[in-house]
Design an enzyme around this catalytic site. Structure first.
Site, mmCIF file in Angstrom:
data_model
loop_
_atom_site.group_PDB
_atom_site.id
_atom_site.type_symbol
_atom_site.label_atom_id
_atom_site.label_comp_id
_atom_site.label_asym_id
_atom_site.label_seq_id
_atom_site.Cartn_x
_atom_site.Cartn_y
_atom_site.Cartn_z
ATOM 1 N N SER A 81 0.151 38.575 -14.343
ATOM 2 C CA SER A 81 -0.049 38.897 -13.043
ATOM 3 C C SER A 81 -1.627 38.857 -12.818
ATOM 4 O O SER A 81 -2.361 39.202 -13.778
ATOM 5 C CB SER A 81 0.313 40.033 -12.553
ATOM 6 O OG SER A 81 -0.112 40.568 -11.305
ATOM 7 N N TYR A 87 1.270 49.115 -13.846
ATOM 8 C CA TYR A 87 1.903 47.882 -13.815
ATOM 9 C C TYR A 87 0.578 47.074 -14.236
ATOM 10 O O TYR A 87 0.714 46.363 -15.286
ATOM 11 C CB TYR A 87 1.912 47.404 -12.354
ATOM 12 C CG TYR A 87 2.531 45.652 -12.267
ATOM 13 C CD1 TYR A 87 3.625 45.304 -12.753
ATOM 14 C CD2 TYR A 87 1.662 44.846 -11.651
ATOM 15 C CE1 TYR A 87 4.087 44.149 -12.484
ATOM 16 C CE2 TYR A 87 1.950 43.488 -11.489
ATOM 17 C CZ TYR A 87 3.078 42.933 -12.031
ATOM 18 O OH TYR A 87 3.674 41.728 -11.682
#
Length: 261
Positions: free
Chosen positions: A148, A161
């Site tokens: 990501s 995350y």
């Protein structure tokens, strides 16, 4: 510049998507099936995998949890027996909950690591021997890890995350250096915001939001070009890449100004 063997023709090739029940993984499975690949889908939600298989003749479902290393080893053995070759494996499994320091939760932070990073290590433990055997036989293979842009540099609400995704990116870089000389392809995918069940809970504006189908096509395009890093949409990700070059004084100021946090 192509850093990998180009994946331009999928007809008859076996593509295993780990984390294919929804979002980018599901859209990618659909795109690869449409391109003629023999698609194998894995995730925890067996009912969603069965639904996919019923709608896409010739595909196979292998339900599993990436936190279960033994299940991944069994899946690789089953694929080797039934398909002979794993031409591409894409790790799409992911978990995301917004987190800031004021609401830190140890269990949730560890859960991010277990699924987003340790899950990939469990896959490597099962898959690498098979890929190396294929390489020795001159048949190659490709491994892609979906990270990501949150792994580029720390962003607000990504306390759990972001670090897991940064570790996944680092892992892909190390894998490329070891496996490319063996004739194996390795790529890392850095999506921006994509409309998936994971991002549905975000309570902030998501710039340059893409559909899962658009994300899947960007990945296919990247593999066809032989890229190591596949990032999209560039009108958003290039700005985040620029942040990586800034000194901390400018970086923190830019993030605060852009997010208001």
């Amino acid at each position: 510049m192509s850093l990998n063997p180009k994946l331009q023709h999928w007809q008859g090739r076996t593509a295993w998507i780990v984390g294919a029940s929804s979002g980018i993984g599901r859209a990618l499975a659909e795109a690869l099936h449409g391109a003629g690949a023999r698609v194998v889908v894995s995730a925890r939600q067996a009912a969603l995998l069965l639904e996919f298989v019923q709608a896409h003749p010739g595909s196979t479902a292998l339900p599993l949890d990436v936190q279960d290393a033994a299940a991944l080893r069994a899946a690789v053995a089953q694929l080797q027996a039934s398909h002979g070759q794993i031409d591409a494996c894409i790790f799409c499994a992911g978990h995301y909950q917004p987190m800031r320091a004021q609401q830190f939760g140890l269990d949730e932070a560890v859960r991010h690591l277990q699924i987003n990073y340790v899950g990939a290590l469990n896959l490597l433990d099962a898959l690498l021997p098979q890929l190396l055997r294929q390489a020795q036989a001159g048949r190659g293979g490709h491994l892609s890890l979906v990270s990501s842009v949150a792994g580029y540099r720390a962003l607000p609400k990504s306390m759990a995350y972001g670090p897991a995704k940064a570790a996944l990116t680092h892992l892909a870089e190390a894998l490329y250096q070891d496996l490319s000389p063996e004739g194996l392809g390795v790529s890392v995918v850095h999506p921006g915001f994509v409309a998936t069940p994971l991002t549905a809970g975000n309570d902030f504006h998501m710039p340059a939001l893409l559909s899962p189908a658009q994300a899947a096509q960007a990945m296919l395009d990247g593999w066809a070009d032989g890229r190591f890093e596949i990032h999209f949409p560039k009108r958003f990700t290039l700005w985040l890449k620029l942040l990586r070059l800034l000194p901390y004084s400018l970086y923190f100021r830019a993030v605060r100004r852009a997010t208001g946090l």
